[in-house]
Scaffold this motif. Structure first.
Motif, PDB file in Angstrom:
ATOM      1  N   VAL A  35       1.775   7.241  -8.943  1.00  0.00           N
ATOM      2  CA  VAL A  35       1.011   6.589  -8.030  1.00  0.00           C
ATOM      3  C   VAL A  35       0.248   7.330  -7.041  1.00  0.00           C
ATOM      4  O   VAL A  35       0.490   8.337  -6.971  1.00  0.00           O
ATOM      5  CB  VAL A  35       1.748   5.422  -7.117  1.00  0.00           C
ATOM      6  N   ARG A  40       7.548  -1.872  -9.407  1.00  0.00           N
ATOM      7  CA  ARG A  40       6.036  -2.161  -9.654  1.00  0.00           C
ATOM      8  C   ARG A  40       5.832  -3.340 -10.526  1.00  0.00           C
ATOM      9  O   ARG A  40       6.337  -3.119 -11.587  1.00  0.00           O
ATOM     10  CB  ARG A  40       5.280  -0.638  -9.959  1.00  0.00           C
ATOM     11  N   GLU A  80      -4.397  -6.081  -4.643  1.00  0.00           N
ATOM     12  CA  GLU A  80      -5.645  -6.226  -3.923  1.00  0.00           C
ATOM     13  C   GLU A  80      -5.463  -6.494  -2.441  1.00  0.00           C
ATOM     14  O   GLU A  80      -4.600  -7.462  -2.323  1.00  0.00           O
ATOM     15  CB  GLU A  80      -6.727  -6.948  -4.536  1.00  0.00           C
ATOM     16  N   GLU A 103      -2.826   3.553  -2.693  1.00  0.00           N
ATOM     17  CA  GLU A 103      -3.060   2.856  -3.672  1.00  0.00           C
ATOM     18  C   GLU A 103      -2.481   1.577  -3.601  1.00  0.00           C
ATOM     19  O   GLU A 103      -1.428   1.243  -2.746  1.00  0.00           O
ATOM     20  CB  GLU A 103      -2.490   3.429  -5.119  1.00  0.00           C
ATOM     21  N   ARG A 104      -3.004   0.410  -3.859  1.00  0.00           N
ATOM     22  CA  ARG A 104      -2.659  -1.172  -3.606  1.00  0.00           C
ATOM     23  C   ARG A 104      -1.836  -1.548  -4.807  1.00  0.00           C
ATOM     24  O   ARG A 104      -2.386  -1.395  -5.967  1.00  0.00           O
ATOM     25  CB  ARG A 104      -3.517  -1.918  -3.449  1.00  0.00           C
ATOM     26  N   ILE A 105      -0.617  -1.926  -4.902  1.00  0.00           N
ATOM     27  CA  ILE A 105       0.232  -2.457  -5.943  1.00  0.00           C
ATOM     28  C   ILE A 105       0.904  -3.470  -5.652  1.00  0.00           C
ATOM     29  O   ILE A 105       1.112  -3.774  -4.429  1.00  0.00           O
ATOM     30  CB  ILE A 105       1.118  -1.213  -6.322  1.00  0.00           C
ATOM     31  N   ARG A 151       0.665  -1.113   0.064  1.00  0.00           N
ATOM     32  CA  ARG A 151       0.049  -0.121   0.078  1.00  0.00           C
ATOM     33  C   ARG A 151       0.963   1.268  -0.182  1.00  0.00           C
ATOM     34  O   ARG A 151       1.780   1.414   0.868  1.00  0.00           O
ATOM     35  CB  ARG A 151      -0.845   0.067   1.193  1.00  0.00           C
ATOM     36  N   PRO A 187      -1.231  -3.829 -10.524  1.00  0.00           N
ATOM     37  CA  PRO A 187      -2.149  -3.362  -9.417  1.00  0.00           C
ATOM     38  C   PRO A 187      -2.124  -4.633  -8.449  1.00  0.00           C
ATOM     39  O   PRO A 187      -1.764  -5.841  -8.859  1.00  0.00           O
ATOM     40  CB  PRO A 187      -3.385  -3.398 -10.261  1.00  0.00           C
TER      41      PRO A 187
END
Length: 341
Positions: A82, A106, A111, A86-88, A51, A109
């Motif tokens: 970003v 990265r 979750e 944000e969740r990555i 996160r 995405p």
């Protein structure tokens, strides 16, 4: 270049700490360490859902909570962005060092809550990748190899008498400094002697920087006055050719060669920084070696200061019923001894 016959691979799987060592031509080139308590999210190659906790435009990056320890740092390219919260999904490209968290890239995405998705390669997997055809030696030979590699990795100066070389490889906060000194042999061509000394000194410096798990800016003070910068530049590129993503700079007017190496693993001196945990682990390793080489003694006891005994307790228990640890106030810190019970 050395062949397969010159390659040796060792695995020291002492409870609490696993070490992998590779030697080529009798010289150690890789020294890998995993401690059981190290967060798996921080190991090279590990994948996690994270996160974004903070975006820092001034650093052209963001900090990412990966579910353990300090936040990881995500560098951002000119066109990358970003958002906070944000969740990555990320992968570790450089392990923690100097009190900072890991560096990540990265993947896409993510979750859910920050968590580990896939562990990075184990030491055995890394050894297999680096030396796929070599047998992996274990037991006392592996313990001895790991201790020899540790000693060389922690040293700042290195002598190679056969080549007349005195080599210093030292790290500061800003850079890694390499100083190559050479004692010329009587009756030999000085220019050729300097060229040979620089080639060998650079080769050994590259090996030692890899062994120590160092990266960053490297400044090299080679033998001679630097008038032949082209030759020195070629020698540096040849010596460091196996480092991925190495960036080479020009030789300065003072004869100093410059290059930059990527950071990947936590430096050896940080993993093995002097602490109760490190001293206890060293005692457990010594005890394990004694157990493996002395199979006739019914029971061996490690005596050490109370805090080391506490740190070593569960690790010694994992060695089996022939092993024990006892707190002894008469023993100095770091000077534990092993005796028959």
């Amino acid at each position: 270049m050395t062949g397969a016959a010159d390659l040796e691979v060792f695995l020291d799987d002492t409870p609490g700490e696993t070490r992998g060592v590779i030697a080529r031509g009798g010289r150690y080139t890789h020294f890998l360490i995993h401690r059981d308590e190290d967060p798996p999210q921080h190991r090279l190659g590990a994948r996690s859902v994270g996160r974004v906790t903070q975006v820092v435009p001034g650093l052209r990056g963001a900090f990412v909570d990966v579910g353990a320890g300090p936040a990881a740092f995500l560098p951002l390219g000119r066109n990358d962005s970003v958002a906070q919260g944000e969740r990555i999904e990320v992968a570790v490209v450089a392990e923690p060092r100097d009190g900072k968290g890991a560096a990540v890239r990265r993947l896409g995405p993510g979750e859910g809550a920050p968590r580990l998705v896939e562990s990075g390669p184990s030491i055995v997997q890394t050894l297999r990748r680096l030396a796929p055809d070599a047998p992996i030696l274990t037991g006392p030979p592996a313990i001895d190899a790991s201790l020899e590699a540790e000693s060389e990795a922690l040293a700042e100066t290195h002598a190679f008498a056969a080549d007349g070389l005195d080599l210093a490889v030292q790290r500061t906060r800003a850079l890694v400094a390499v100083d190559i000194d050479h004692a010329p042999a009587h009756g030999r061509d000085p220019a050729k002697g300097r060229a040979r000394a620089n080639a060998e000194g650079l080769r050994q410096a590259a090996r030692l920087i890899g062994l120590k798990n160092w990266g960053g800016l490297v400044i090299i003070d080679a033998v001679g006055d630097g008038r032949d910068g082209e030759a020195l530049s070629r020698a540096v590129r040849a010596a460091f050719s196996e480092f991925p993503q190495a960036a080479f700079g020009p030789v300065s007017r003072f004869g100093l060669a410059q290059l930059s190496l990527p950071w990947t693993r936590t430096p050896v001196e940080e993993v093995l920084s002097l602490s109760v945990r490190t001293r206890a682990q060293a005692l457990v390793r010594d005890l394990r070696r004694r157990l493996l080489t002395d199979t006739a003694t019914a029971r061996l006891v490690a005596r050490c200061v109370p805090e080391e005994a506490t740190a070593a307790g569960l690790l010694v228990a994992a060695l089996g019923p022939r092993a024990a640890v006892v707190a002894d106030l008469s023993v100095a810190p770091g000077c534990g001894r092993i005796q028959e019970d």
